[in-house]
Design an enzyme around this catalytic site. Structure first.
Site, short mmCIF file in Angstrom:
data_model
loop_
_atom_site.label_atom_id
_atom_site.label_comp_id
_atom_site.label_asym_id
_atom_site.label_seq_id
_atom_site.Cartn_x
_atom_site.Cartn_y
_atom_site.Cartn_z
N GLU A 122 0.90 -1.19 -0.25
CA GLU A 122 -0.08 0.01 -0.10
C GLU A 122 1.00 1.29 0.01
O GLU A 122 1.54 1.63 1.12
CB GLU A 122 -0.92 0.10 1.24
CG GLU A 122 -1.96 1.14 1.31
CD GLU A 122 -2.94 1.16 2.36
OE1 GLU A 122 -3.22 2.48 2.58
OE2 GLU A 122 -3.34 0.13 2.68
N CYS A 159 -2.13 8.41 3.62
CA CYS A 159 -2.03 8.14 2.26
C CYS A 159 -3.25 8.30 1.56
O CYS A 159 -3.22 8.59 0.26
CB CYS A 159 -1.86 6.50 2.19
SG CYS A 159 -2.79 5.36 3.04
#
Length: 501
Positions: free
Chosen positions: A263, A298
């Site tokens: 990720e 993120c």
């Protein structure tokens, strides 16, 4: 309640007691150099930690392998679940300490960290519950033959986690790995290792066998690289930048065909159509989506895509929302935004502010200021307008409180603008028109997209922590499924058995 001097002193004392990697149920501090740590709010000394080298990682891997092939691997699913539920309870009991460590190490506002860490134990419980429900499949059942697929643990998992939300980043990797029956070695960020070390110590205190959860402190190019390349590792899970994700994938492939879960970075758009501008309350949610945690997450929606005629309304709305977001001392419960996590991150963000000023107009949104000590690593929430299309500000992840305001002419233009980035992690769409929302969602290349029909709809549902919703990042944002049952299955490997009678 604001942490007082005694609380902060006890937090620093706790840090001093956790200086080194936790391997096989004990501290290992006889290798490596030391790294000093600073408080992001005031640049004060927070002591040092002993950095792991490749030998430390090898020790952790050997411990995890012994535990997987021994005590942890031999546990029944019932006993594994029982231990994990006890561990979750212990995490709840120590939530205040975890919050204090986050506040001191990365500058997270104490009230924000406390609210998030109050749910930390639930991440363990959610995945522990899957032990009873995810068992495998039957793919054929006939008179003379039967086929079944077992879900087996992969073995030893390596997790390399970032610094931005320390407790949650560890648990979102740790919980599914342990629940699926694996052991794990976590390479904590060298910027904020103490929350990981405390979680590892609590695992030992909860009765998890020595080696089930090992934590190493070390730099990415040393400890992280050795963990990713280790020939005895069965899966590596990484959360962090795309550039480092590429390095992790290369290291993983260099020794064996271990799978990777990545990720990585994001540059997520939030597309707001004309009909969504009717509710002035939307600006508070758009502000949150971009600037929570000082933009250090993120999936921060740091690209605001709006119809061309709405630019001034957006500027005014965001400035109005900013009045509720006080920037200041993380120990003050009135603070909603703290400093950036490190001096290096501050330098990086300032570099992007300079680029923004050269390419467009930077507008400080005017958040109220609390106690912001001069030596703290503070950056103020701002937007940049007037950027030429395709600029670095629209494409590169800042990981700080800077939002671009980008203008589109119609739906097709909005789609093209949203996709004009190498990243594909997340996005959001604001419109009450389902046909427009569906068209945008189907054509924006991102792993997770939220379509909000109204402010009330967004507020009534709330955010997801990642334990129920699952998705796979696209483009440079990574690969592999995270979250939910499918994310849990990523930590298992299918084995088919075919009985012929």
């Amino acid at each position: 309640m604001k942490p007082n001097r005694a609380d902060i002193s006890s937090g620093i004392a706790l840090m001093s007691a956790m200086r080194s990697s936790w391997i096989d149920g004990r501290a290992v501090d006889d290798v490596g150099e030391v790294m000093s740590h600073r408080n992001p709010a005031n640049d004060a000394d927070l002591g040092d930690t002993v950095m792991a080298d490749a030998r430390t990682v090898d020790l952790a891997m050997s411990s995890a392998r012994r535990c997987f092939e021994g005590s942890w691997g031999s546990l029944s699913p019932y006993d594994r679940k029982k231990l994990l539920l006890g561990y979750a309870d212990l995490i709840d009991e120590h939530a205040a300490e975890l919050t204090l460590l986050e506040m001191l190490e990365v500058g997270r506002p104490s009230s924000d960290a406390a609210a998030l860490n109050a749910a930390a134990g639930d991440i363990i419980r959610t995945y522990a519950a899957k032990i009873d429900t995810v068992n495998g499949d039957m793919f054929r059942s006939e008179e003379r033959r039967m086929g079944v697929v077992l879900r087996r643990p992969r073995g030893v998992v390596g997790a390399i986690v970032p610094w931005n939300v320390p407790v949650m980043n560890v648990l979102l990797r740790l919980a599914p790995a342990l629940a699926a029956g694996n052991t794990i070695v976590v390479k904590a960020s060298e910027l904020c290792p103490r929350t990981t070390l405390l979680l590892a110590r609590l695992a030992s205190e909860a009765g998890l066998p020595n080696g089930a959860f090992n934590a190493v402190i070390g730099a990415g190019p040393v400890a992280g690289a050795r963990l990713a390349e280790h020939p005895d590792l069965n899966l590596v899970a990484f959360t962090g930048s795309s550039a480092t994700g590429h390095a992790v994938a290369r290291a993983a492939a260099s020794t064996n065909f271990k799978p990777v879960l990545l990720e990585c970075g994001g540059k997520s758009p939030q597309v707001v159509l004309d009909d969504a501008f009717e509710d002035e309350r939307i600006w508070a949610l758009l502000f949150f989506s971009a600037f929570w945690n000082t933009g250090q997450w993120c999936v921060a929606k740091t690209r605001l895509l709006i119809p061309r005629a709405r630019e001034q309304q957006a500027i005014d709305g965001l400035m109005s929302a900013a009045r509720e977001w006080r920037v200041g001392d993380p120990a003050d419960p009135a603070t909603r935004l703290g400093p950036l996590a490190s001096r290096g991150q501050l330098a990086r963000v300032r570099g992007y502010y300079a680029k923004a000023g050269a390419l467009g107009e930077v507008i400080n949104l005017g958040c109220p200021r609390g106690d912001m000590q001069g030596d703290g690593y503070y950056a103020l929430p701002s937007i940049v307008t007037g950027l030429p299309r395709g600029s670095v500000l629209q494409k590169e992840e800042v990981f700080g409180p800077l939002m671009t305001v980008e203008l589109f002419d119609d739906l097709d233009d909005a789609i093209a603008l949203a996709n004009d980035t190498e990243f594909g992690l997340s996005a959001s769409v604001w419109t009450a028109r389902s046909d427009h929302g569906y068209k945008l969602a189907r054509n924006i290349r991102a792993g997770g997209i939220s379509i909000f029909s109204s402010v009330d709809a967004a507020r009534s549902t709330g955010p997801e922590l990642g334990t129920a919703r699952y998705f796979e990042p696209q483009k440079e944002s990574g690969l592999g499924i995270d979250g939910g049952e499918h994310g849990y299955l990523a930590y298992t490997t299918p084995q088919s058995l075919y009985f012929h009678n």
